[in-house]
Design a protein around this motif. Structure first.
Motif, PDB file in Angstrom:
ATOM      1  N   ARG A  19       0.835  -1.199   0.000  1.00 49.73           N
ATOM      2  CA  ARG A  19       0.000   0.000   0.000  1.00 49.73           C
ATOM      3  C   ARG A  19       0.866   1.245   0.000  1.00 49.73           C
ATOM      4  O   ARG A  19       1.940   1.267   0.583  1.00 49.73           O
ATOM      5  CB  ARG A  19      -0.889   0.029   1.244  1.00 49.73           C
ATOM      6  N   HIS A  21      -0.011   5.672   0.354  1.00 56.45           N
ATOM      7  CA  HIS A  21      -1.056   6.662   0.610  1.00 56.45           C
ATOM      8  C   HIS A  21      -0.472   8.048   0.396  1.00 56.45           C
ATOM      9  O   HIS A  21       0.697   8.300   0.699  1.00 56.45           O
ATOM     10  CB  HIS A  21      -1.560   6.567   2.053  1.00 56.45           C
ATOM     11  N   ARG A  81      -7.438  12.351  -0.837  1.00 58.47           N
ATOM     12  CA  ARG A  81      -6.532  11.255  -0.509  1.00 58.47           C
ATOM     13  C   ARG A  81      -6.425  10.305  -1.689  1.00 58.47           C
ATOM     14  O   ARG A  81      -7.424   9.985  -2.344  1.00 58.47           O
ATOM     15  CB  ARG A  81      -7.057  10.515   0.715  1.00 58.47           C
ATOM     16  N   ASP A  83      -5.093   6.455  -2.407  1.00 57.09           N
ATOM     17  CA  ASP A  83      -4.680   5.177  -1.822  1.00 57.09           C
ATOM     18  C   ASP A  83      -4.358   4.237  -2.977  1.00 57.09           C
ATOM     19  O   ASP A  83      -5.167   4.086  -3.905  1.00 57.09           O
ATOM     20  CB  ASP A  83      -5.794   4.554  -0.978  1.00 57.09           C
ATOM     21  N   GLN A  85      -3.030   0.248  -3.741  1.00 57.26           N
ATOM     22  CA  GLN A  85      -2.883  -1.047  -3.097  1.00 57.26           C
ATOM     23  C   GLN A  85      -2.694  -2.130  -4.139  1.00 57.26           C
ATOM     24  O   GLN A  85      -3.444  -2.209  -5.109  1.00 57.26           O
ATOM     25  CB  GLN A  85      -4.124  -1.365  -2.262  1.00 57.26           C
ATOM     26  N   THR A 142     -12.745   4.217  -7.194  1.00 49.51           N
ATOM     27  CA  THR A 142     -11.755   3.152  -7.154  1.00 49.51           C
ATOM     28  C   THR A 142     -11.680   2.492  -8.517  1.00 49.51           C
ATOM     29  O   THR A 142     -12.689   2.023  -9.044  1.00 49.51           O
ATOM     30  CB  THR A 142     -12.108   2.094  -6.088  1.00 49.51           C
TER      31      THR A 142
END
Length: 170
Positions: A19, A21, A81, A83, A85, A142
């Protein structure tokens, strides 16, 4: 100014998901800064798990990150933000951008003469799946990209708004 929340990608979860961020307050990061986070994630995947990613796939990941972060910067006041992954035992990368705008992005009919407005088309074309969900603070988008498979053709069954296939995509 953007501030990375994590400097190093690290193994987490049952499948050693990697991950990264990146969070920002009022001023979003540049697309280049967001792409650097994607590069760091893919590099960690290669070096930590010996799972190399093809240059074409890496370019696709960078492009989707750029488009989503740029759209958040353009259409939402912040904070936001990013993210990133790696999941599914190194087979998928999930790119999630959260912003403060509750407006769900709309797809437009393809038009090569239209200046701009192609970001979501690009993201849809490169993603295995694309989810958009409103949150209490705005929205979350996403995109899932396959890291070691050929692309699938874009289709309306891969674009979801709040868990329901969007009839306007395609």
């Amino acid at each position: 100014m953007s501030q990375p929340l994590m400097k190093q990608a690290e193994g987490q979860g049952p499948d050693d998901a990697l991950r990264r961020h990146l969070a920002w307050g009022g001023t979003p990061p540049t697309a280049a800064r967001a792409r650097a986070e994607a590069d760091a994630l893919l590099s960690a995947l290669h070096h930590t798990h010996q799972r190399p990613v093809s240059p074409r796939t890496a370019d696709d990941v960078r492009l989707v990150v750029s488009e989503l972060v740029t759209n958040a910067a353009r259409h939402a006041p912040g904070p936001g933000r990013l993210d990133l992954q790696v999941a599914d035992r190194g087979r998928t990368v999930r790119i999630t951008v959260r912003d403060t705008s509750p407006v769900i992005p709309q797809t437009w009919p393809a038009n090569p003469r239209r200046p701009g407005g192609h970001g979501l088309e690009i993201v849809k074309a490169l993603s295995r799946r694309l989810f958009v969900q409103q949150t209490g603070e705005g929205k979350q988008i996403t995109a899932e990209l396959a890291l070691h498979q050929s692309r699938t053709s874009p289709g309306p069954d891969r674009y979801y708004v709040a868990g329901t296939p969007d009839a306007t995509s395609g």
